[in-house]
Design an enzyme around this catalytic site. Structure first.
Site, PDB file in Angstrom:
ATOM      1  N   PRO A 110       0.842  -1.203   0.000  1.00 28.40           N
ATOM      2  CA  PRO A 110       0.000   0.000   0.000  1.00 28.40           C
ATOM      3  C   PRO A 110       0.878   1.255   0.000  1.00 28.40           C
ATOM      4  O   PRO A 110       1.482   1.611   1.004  1.00 28.40           O
ATOM      5  CB  PRO A 110      -0.808  -0.125   1.295  1.00 28.40           C
ATOM      6  CG  PRO A 110       0.024  -1.008   2.179  1.00 28.40           C
ATOM      7  CD  PRO A 110       0.777  -1.929   1.285  1.00 28.40           C
ATOM      8  N   ASP A 161       5.853   2.116   2.131  1.00 25.57           N
ATOM      9  CA  ASP A 161       4.920   1.009   2.337  1.00 25.57           C
ATOM     10  C   ASP A 161       4.204   1.246   3.663  1.00 25.57           C
ATOM     11  O   ASP A 161       4.817   1.191   4.728  1.00 25.57           O
ATOM     12  CB  ASP A 161       5.708  -0.303   2.359  1.00 25.57           C
ATOM     13  CG  ASP A 161       4.812  -1.543   2.458  1.00 25.57           C
ATOM     14  OD1 ASP A 161       3.638  -1.414   2.868  1.00 25.57           O
ATOM     15  OD2 ASP A 161       5.302  -2.648   2.129  1.00 25.57           O
ATOM     16  N   HIS A 162       2.885   1.487   3.593  1.00 24.73           N
ATOM     17  CA  HIS A 162       2.138   1.850   4.806  1.00 24.73           C
ATOM     18  C   HIS A 162       1.966   0.672   5.761  1.00 24.73           C
ATOM     19  O   HIS A 162       1.496   0.846   6.889  1.00 24.73           O
ATOM     20  CB  HIS A 162       0.777   2.428   4.423  1.00 24.73           C
ATOM     21  CG  HIS A 162       0.346   3.549   5.321  1.00 24.73           C
ATOM     22  ND1 HIS A 162       0.773   3.672   6.622  1.00 24.73           N
ATOM     23  CD2 HIS A 162      -0.478   4.612   5.100  1.00 24.73           C
ATOM     24  CE1 HIS A 162       0.235   4.743   7.175  1.00 24.73           C
ATOM     25  NE2 HIS A 162      -0.524   5.335   6.269  1.00 24.73           N
ATOM     26  N   ARG A 163       2.316  -0.547   5.342  1.00 26.43           N
ATOM     27  CA  ARG A 163       2.320  -1.666   6.276  1.00 26.43           C
ATOM     28  C   ARG A 163       3.483  -1.546   7.252  1.00 26.43           C
ATOM     29  O   ARG A 163       3.422  -2.039   8.391  1.00 26.43           O
ATOM     30  CB  ARG A 163       2.438  -3.000   5.525  1.00 26.43           C
ATOM     31  CG  ARG A 163       1.300  -3.331   4.588  1.00 26.43           C
ATOM     32  CD  ARG A 163       1.599  -4.595   3.786  1.00 26.43           C
ATOM     33  NE  ARG A 163       2.809  -4.450   2.979  1.00 26.43           N
ATOM     34  CZ  ARG A 163       3.330  -5.429   2.243  1.00 26.43           C
ATOM     35  NH1 ARG A 163       2.734  -6.619   2.200  1.00 26.43           N
ATOM     36  NH2 ARG A 163       4.423  -5.220   1.533  1.00 26.43           N
ATOM     37  N   VAL A 209       5.535   1.551   7.494  1.00 28.25           N
ATOM     38  CA  VAL A 209       5.821   2.929   7.886  1.00 28.25           C
ATOM     39  C   VAL A 209       4.504   3.674   8.056  1.00 28.25           C
ATOM     40  O   VAL A 209       3.681   3.696   7.130  1.00 28.25           O
ATOM     41  CB  VAL A 209       6.692   3.635   6.820  1.00 28.25           C
ATOM     42  CG1 VAL A 209       7.047   5.049   7.274  1.00 28.25           C
ATOM     43  CG2 VAL A 209       7.949   2.818   6.529  1.00 28.25           C
TER      44      VAL A 209
END
Length: 457
Positions: free
Chosen positions: A251, A427-429, A431
């Site tokens: 994401p 990567d929002h998983r 960070v």
């Protein structure tokens, strides 16, 4: 005796490579480890050292041919340790592989090691392949019948040989490759074989009539003067697959920071005048690379990896800094190993060497593997900002835009300043927004005032 060299697995888990060039010809004498040619993997062009010393007796694939791992690509007449030599009358036709006998059947060097010891290995011997004869020009390729197989023994024993794009085209057209006899080298089923067979079936005859309907999709037709079709392979194919995987797996979030970097550009100008940096190319990328290393030390989440199989977050205690490089063969992202240990001078030297190697097409697979964070310099193309896609397996990528002289608020007034925009995708998983924002702010702080490196370090 005749020794065959099969295309090895080049260590990337790939199943095929393209022959780029040969540096030898039939009849040439070669020495052990002499570079005999180049192949292009999905990531880079790799030199092939000769695993034998002897005389080249056959080259089985021309440049531009896709070859599967394990296929014979070249053969040599090498001295027989047991005395004498086997006949060297190889031609371009398939031949039966020679079984080595003691003491000649010892482990011999290959591109990736010495292989299995014949005294301890129980691996089965690969069966011989024989191929169907090529049909005459003008007649559609058709498969031999079982009777033909028993009578001539010329039909290929394994599955029909073709490249992945040709197999996909055949599937799309509902054609079984077993129905075709390849007209390519050594019985390879080509795209034209599939297209011709589809056109023939559409007409119900052995030839195509002008204006007749065809089941072949537009994408299967050859290029015309109104369009050019370029096969997607090698580096470009790998990068396309990697970017699709990254875009639809991680994401992505992208943040932007536009700032005054006049002090940073003045600092670089001073460095260029120092004798320690004589002959070294110092660019804004040099300072950005240093700033990224400093910011990663404060925000290690940007230097991590999502391990899907083990459901773990892997945080790296080192920085292998990837630098996106545009080459004639496509985009590659080689990385500077342990970049966090380098000062400005070391980074400048490493960046210069990396760029020269990439432009020459000599980047090796080891230089492309193991990256932990990447930078892409879109500013060299006059672009201000973008939304870069993560290099697969990495948590962040920073795009640096062009440095432009722009009216800017400075000390309570408007002045002409040097301004640039930084774009950070992460990567929002791995960070969250705060971590990404603080990381970007730290990089910007060093670019705006290089003295901040003393504070962040």
């Amino acid at each position: 005796m005749i020794a065959e060299f099969k295309l090895p697995d080049l260590g990337e888990g790939l199943t095929e490579s393209e022959i780029v060039s040969w540096h030898v010809a039939v009849g040439d004498s070669v020495t052990l480890n002499q570079v005999i040619g180049e192949v292009e993997t999905a990531k880079a062009v790799v030199e092939l050292p000769s695993p034998f010393a002897g005389v080249v007796t056959a080259i089985t694939h021309e440049p531009g041919t896709m070859v599967e791992v394990g296929e014979v690509i070249i053969a040599f007449d090498v001295p027989d340790q047991a005395g004498g030599s086997l006949p060297s009358g190889l031609t371009g036709q398939p031949v039966e592989a020679v079984e080595l006998t003691e003491p000649a059947a010892k482990r011999v060097p290959t591109l990736v090691g010495y292989g299995a010891d014949p005294e301890t290995s129980s691996a089965p011997v690969r069966r011989q392949r024989v191929f169907a004869s090529v049909p005459s020009v003008g007649s559609p390729p058709v498969a031999s019948t079982p009777a033909d197989q028993s009578a001539s023994g010329q039909v290929q024993g394994d599955r029909p040989r073709s490249t992945p794009p040709v197999r996909k085209l055949a599937r799309d057209l509902g054609i079984e490759l077993e129905m075709l006899a390849g007209s390519g080298e050594r019985g390879l089923i080509t795209r034209q074989d599939v297209v011709s067979f589809a056109g023939t079936n559409a007409l119900g005859e052995g030839k195509t009539e002008e204006g007749a309907p065809s089941n072949v999709p537009a994408g299967a037709q050859g290029a015309t003067d109104r369009e050019v079709r370029t096969p997607v392979k090698g580096v470009r194919k790998f990068m396309a697959q990697a970017m699709v995987t990254s875009a639809f797996t991680a994401p992505h979030v992208t943040e932007f920071l536009t700032l005054d970097v006049t002090a940073g550009m003045d600092f670089l100008a001073k460095l260029r005048s120092q004798k320690e940096f004589a002959g070294v190319k110092v660019t804004p990328l040099t300072l950005v690379a240093k700033a990224v290393n400093l910011a990663i030390a404060r925000h290690p989440a940007l230097n991590s990896h999502w391990d899907e199989a083990r459901q773990e977050i892997v945080t790296f205690n080192y920085v292998n800094l990837g630098i996106a490089a545009a080459t004639p063969r496509g985009l590659v992202v080689p990385n500077i190993k342990d970049a966090h240990t380098l000062g400005l001078h070391g980074l400048a030297v490493a960046l210069g060497g990396l760029a020269d190697t990439a432009r020459a097409g000599k980047t090796q697979p080891a230089e492309l593997a193991g990256g932990t964070f990447s930078i892409t310099n879109i500013g060299v193309f006059g672009i201000d900002a973008g939304t870069p896609i993560l290099n697969p397996g990495e948590a962040g990528i920073l795009a640096m835009g062009a440095v432009r002289t722009t009216p800017w608020e400075y000390q309570g007034a408007v002045a002409l300043r040097q301004v640039m925009t930084l774009s950070l995708s992460f990567d929002h998983r791995l960070v969250d927004g705060e971590q990404g924002s603080r990381f970007l702010a730290d990089v910007g702080a060093v670019m705006a005032d290089p003295a901040m490196a003393l504070v962040l370090g």
